[in-house]
Design an enzyme around this catalytic site. Sequence first.
Site, PDB file in Angstrom:
ATOM      1  CE  LYS A  13      -3.029  -2.405   1.785  1.00 17.71           C
ATOM      2  NZ  LYS A  13      -4.647  -3.071   2.256  1.00 17.71           N
ATOM      3  CG  HIS A  96      -6.604  -3.463  -2.943  1.00 18.56           C
ATOM      4  ND1 HIS A  96      -7.471  -2.586  -2.220  1.00 18.56           N
ATOM      5  CD2 HIS A  96      -5.977  -4.274  -3.158  1.00 18.56           C
ATOM      6  CE1 HIS A  96      -6.847  -3.135  -0.727  1.00 18.56           C
ATOM      7  NE2 HIS A  96      -5.902  -4.439  -0.943  1.00 18.56           N
ATOM      8  CD  GLU A  98      -6.652  -0.591   0.915  1.00 15.73           C
ATOM      9  OE1 GLU A  98      -5.677   0.174   0.714  1.00 15.73           O
ATOM     10  OE2 GLU A  98      -6.653  -1.202   1.779  1.00 15.73           O
ATOM     11  N   GLY A 174      -7.931  -5.006   6.853  1.00 13.51           N
ATOM     12  CA  GLY A 174      -7.014  -4.391   7.371  1.00 13.51           C
ATOM     13  C   GLY A 174      -7.645  -4.928   8.635  1.00 13.51           C
ATOM     14  CB  SER A 213      -7.043 -10.584   8.292  1.00 13.34           C
ATOM     15  OG  SER A 213      -7.775  -9.314   8.552  1.00 13.34           O
TER      16      SER A 213
END
Length: 251
Positions: A13, A96, A98, A174, A213
């Site tokens: 990231k 992704h 995000e 996350g 995760s």
Amino acid sequence: MSKPQTLLALNWKMNKTPSQAVAWARELLPSLPASSAVLAIMAPAIDLQGLSQTLQGSAVTIGAQDVSAHESGAYTGEISAAMLLDVGAKYAVVGHSERREYHAESSQVVAGKARAAKQAGLIPIICVGEGLEVRERGEHVAYTLDMLRESLAGLTIASADQIVIAYEPVWAIGTGKTATAADAEELAAAIRSALSGLLGEVGAGVQVLYGGSVKGSNIAEICGQPNVNGALVGGAALEVRSVLEMVNALV
Ligand code: PEP
């Protein structure tokens, strides 16, 4: 069909400056065991050149976290697939969650990026996955497969190694909440069967990763599922120690 080699893709990231990235790679290399897994670092674009030089001669590969849908021209701020290839990238993550959320990237935009990456010779790692509300309604399979179809629009492949799919349930990214190995397998199997419908026979051999995760303590069980061919990892990708834990769990 035999299982392809496990891919451990690290998504840094927006972490690590170019000098931090080089220092990280220098710390990693001497401790990296021979492994059954292939390691690939998805780094900020500005880190790629230094990483490529530092990792030269090793088995570790690199990729970008995004790529332009355009080949070249007046697209201020964008980075093309050819530019990424030129600094040694092998992969580009597209879609992704995000980027879908914070940059309003639709699956149509993602499909354009995936096509541009593949056309130039990069391997797009195409991310799909549902949010919590969809999962709670029990619609996660249909939702994710719709997203997959839209994100692959117009894409053709001649061999299975030209693309990678990452199933990343948004509620597990996350958050410390990992999908169970059975959840990961359910979607990986559904994605694999959809891929053969969408891309022909070669589609069934495409690598399908799980992301959300993943860490040293759960990676072996998740990647041991019949249809899961590796992991896309965020939080546990930042420290050399936790990456070695994951690699060692896959040896
Ligand atoms: C990701 O960002 O793709 C990801 C899976 O993150 P995390 O491992 O931190 O959940």
